[in-house]
Structures are given as C-alpha cells and as structure tokens.
Design a protein around this motif. Sequence first.
Motif, PDB file in Angstrom:
ATOM      1  N   LEU A 169       0.828  -1.204   0.000  1.00  0.00           N
ATOM      2  CA  LEU A 169       0.000   0.000   0.000  1.00  0.00           C
ATOM      3  C   LEU A 169       0.862   1.254   0.000  1.00  0.00           C
ATOM      4  O   LEU A 169       1.992   1.240   0.516  1.00  0.00           O
ATOM      5  N   THR A 193       1.276  -4.923   4.419  1.00  0.00           N
ATOM      6  CA  THR A 193       0.506  -5.297   5.605  1.00  0.00           C
ATOM      7  C   THR A 193      -0.489  -6.380   5.257  1.00  0.00           C
ATOM      8  O   THR A 193      -0.575  -6.840   4.111  1.00  0.00           O
ATOM      9  N   THR A 203      -4.522  -8.203   6.625  1.00  0.00           N
ATOM     10  CA  THR A 203      -5.709  -8.136   7.472  1.00  0.00           C
ATOM     11  C   THR A 203      -6.031  -9.568   7.913  1.00  0.00           C
ATOM     12  O   THR A 203      -5.798 -10.517   7.150  1.00  0.00           O
ATOM     13  N   SER A 239      -5.095  -1.367   9.335  1.00  0.00           N
ATOM     14  CA  SER A 239      -6.086  -1.020   8.314  1.00  0.00           C
ATOM     15  C   SER A 239      -7.323  -0.351   8.899  1.00  0.00           C
ATOM     16  O   SER A 239      -8.178   0.121   8.141  1.00  0.00           O
ATOM     17  N   VAL A 255      -7.078   3.545   6.457  1.00  0.00           N
ATOM     18  CA  VAL A 255      -8.158   2.796   5.817  1.00  0.00           C
ATOM     19  C   VAL A 255      -7.935   2.729   4.307  1.00  0.00           C
ATOM     20  O   VAL A 255      -7.848   3.770   3.643  1.00  0.00           O
ATOM     21  N   PRO A 256      -7.836   1.506   3.746  1.00  0.00           N
ATOM     22  CA  PRO A 256      -7.699   1.383   2.293  1.00  0.00           C
ATOM     23  C   PRO A 256      -8.873   2.028   1.560  1.00  0.00           C
ATOM     24  O   PRO A 256     -10.039   1.843   1.932  1.00  0.00           O
ATOM     25  N   PHE A 296      -4.212   0.007  -2.141  1.00  0.00           N
ATOM     26  CA  PHE A 296      -3.469  -1.189  -2.503  1.00  0.00           C
ATOM     27  C   PHE A 296      -2.868  -0.996  -3.889  1.00  0.00           C
ATOM     28  O   PHE A 296      -3.523  -0.475  -4.803  1.00  0.00           O
ATOM     29  N   ASN A 353      -9.711  -7.503  14.092  1.00  0.00           N
ATOM     30  CA  ASN A 353      -9.295  -6.127  13.843  1.00  0.00           C
ATOM     31  C   ASN A 353      -9.644  -5.211  15.003  1.00  0.00           C
ATOM     32  O   ASN A 353      -8.841  -4.379  15.435  1.00  0.00           O
TER      33      ASN A 353
END
Length: 337
Positions: A123, A213, A215, A220, A224-225, A231, A293
């Motif tokens: 990312l 990274t 998940t 994340s 936050v993607p 990505f 998470n």
Amino acid sequence: MVLSTLNRRAAALMLAAGLCGGAAAADDLPGNGITVTPIKSSIAEETFQTLLVARALTDLGYQVLPIKEVDYAAAHIAVANGDATYLAANWQPLHDDYYKRAGGAARFYRKGIYSPNALQGYLIDKKTADKYKISNLAQLRDPAIAKLFDINGDGKADLAGCNPGWGCERVIETQLDAYKLRATVTHNQGSYSAIIADTLARYKGGEPILYYTWTPYWLSAVLVPGRDVVFLQVPFSAQPAPNRNVDTRLPDGSNYGFRPNTQHILANLKWAKANPAAAELFAIMQLPNADINAENLRMEQGENKPADIARHTDGWIAAHRAVYDGWLRRARAAAAK
C-alpha cells in the motif's frame, strides 16, 4: 503469556457448579487431567485468537499451560513433534511450505476455517497515488517514482516489509526479483511493529509511505484502504515454492500479489485423535476478521497488557455467549460418541 489466572477462574466456576466429581464431571469436562500447550508467533496481535481457543479448552476441563512464543517455522515443527498442542494462526497458503516441511497431513490435524479471507499486499498513501497516478508496484522501477518513498537518502524506495520467518518475506523477496525492483526498492525488515510505527508517523507528517501489511491487523483500521491509502496492483502473479504457479488474481481481476488466506487452528494429529472434544472444537471455532481487527486496534491504543487481552477475550465470549456455548456442546458431544 501466562494463562494461570484464567485456569484458576475456570476451576472456581467448576467447583461452584459442582462439576469436580462423578459422571457429570466426565461428561462436561472431557479434557479433565489432560495438558495443552499453545504456541504462537512473535506477533502480539495473535494472542487474542490463541487465548480464545485456550479459554474454550479450559472450559472443557483441559489444563492449558502458558503460551510458547517462537517463529512460525519452529511453531509448525513443535506442533508436528508434539512439543506444542496447537497453533491458532496457521495461514493457508502462506504457511504451506512450513506445513509440508514439518510433515503435512501425516503429522497435523487441520479442519475447518478459524478466520477467513485474510488479505495482504502493498500500500501507499492515497495522496501520492493520486498525484503521481501510481497504481502498480512495477511503477517503482522508475527511479523518479521510487525516490518519492526514499527515507534514508539513497535514492531507493523504502518498503516497510515483513519480518524474517513470517512467510510473507519470502513472497516479497520473490516479487522484488520477478518485477525487477532490486535496483530501486529496499525491503526494510526487522521489528515490524517499530517499522510500522515509523511509517504511521511519516504519514501523519504528510510524507509518502510504502508498506506491506495484512488483514486482520489494526493498521487497516487506522490507515483505511480506499480512504487514506491504496493497494497497489502487481504486474503478474509471482510466488515462491511450493506455490510458484499459483494465480493470485482476485475474482474482480485485481491482483495484489497475495492470494486471500484462511487462518486455521493447527494441532498435533496424534493428540487430536486422542482428544475428540478438542478436535471438534478446533474444527468448528470461527472468529470474524472484523472482531480480530477491533481487538487488535484496542491493543494498539494501549490495551496491550496480558490482563487487557484476557479482558478482551472475556468480553468477546460474553457478547457471543450462545455461539461459544454451542461450540462447547458440540465438543462434549464429540467426546461422548
């Protein structure tokens, strides 16, 4: 991490319920008198799912010893040899090589999926991605693009990477060669938590960041993607042995360089066959990524002491009591067959 506090609490509950003798004890506590040794990697955030399994085993009467902590390769060997009972974070296919080298199905019990759809990838911050139209890792072959992520002034991009022994480092090293990135990218390894702390500080300071990274992991929930970071795609699938020909493309056609993984509870096969209650438990326990998470984020925010993680585990059980009790009923039924 020492689990004696949980064991004492479980023992007190057993005494209060009158479960320490007679036929009822044999039915409700199929693990009575049997020792369990959990094992995990150095990733502190895996303590939660390891402890949840330990707590369920304790409620089935097993004596759960302190968690051993080693790297993944050693953990697989320990479970295969019976020096440890279970590993609650066996990643498939990421850990396929460790699994096969330690004996595979002839030595391990692995049924069910503990946690599904674990994603991994590279990312960068969205601001840099948008400004320079960066969407693919191969664009870092361009020295001008790579230099955007240079931390130490050598002109190469600094990738916050994966600890040796985790498995992901083999994928990254394979891809750096496959995508011809050695001349422009440095794979920084060491203490992942320290490297990511520096990465997060750079992001907060408005600087470009490049990192690997996975998940479920707290990062994340902070970066936050799609909102803070994006990505990067990879130009084609490239994996180390034994998965050289694995296609890592997702159903929507995107390719982050890693197949989605499933996490499993990996146990010693001989021990599992001798303990049908535990074997059934290992096969049916499921823990959503979102719950891992959320717990991991609480750890990152400072609730990371053993007592904190034990409290998080207690809280999860209380919030999912019907599901948890269902696991125990099915485990006891398996022992009664």
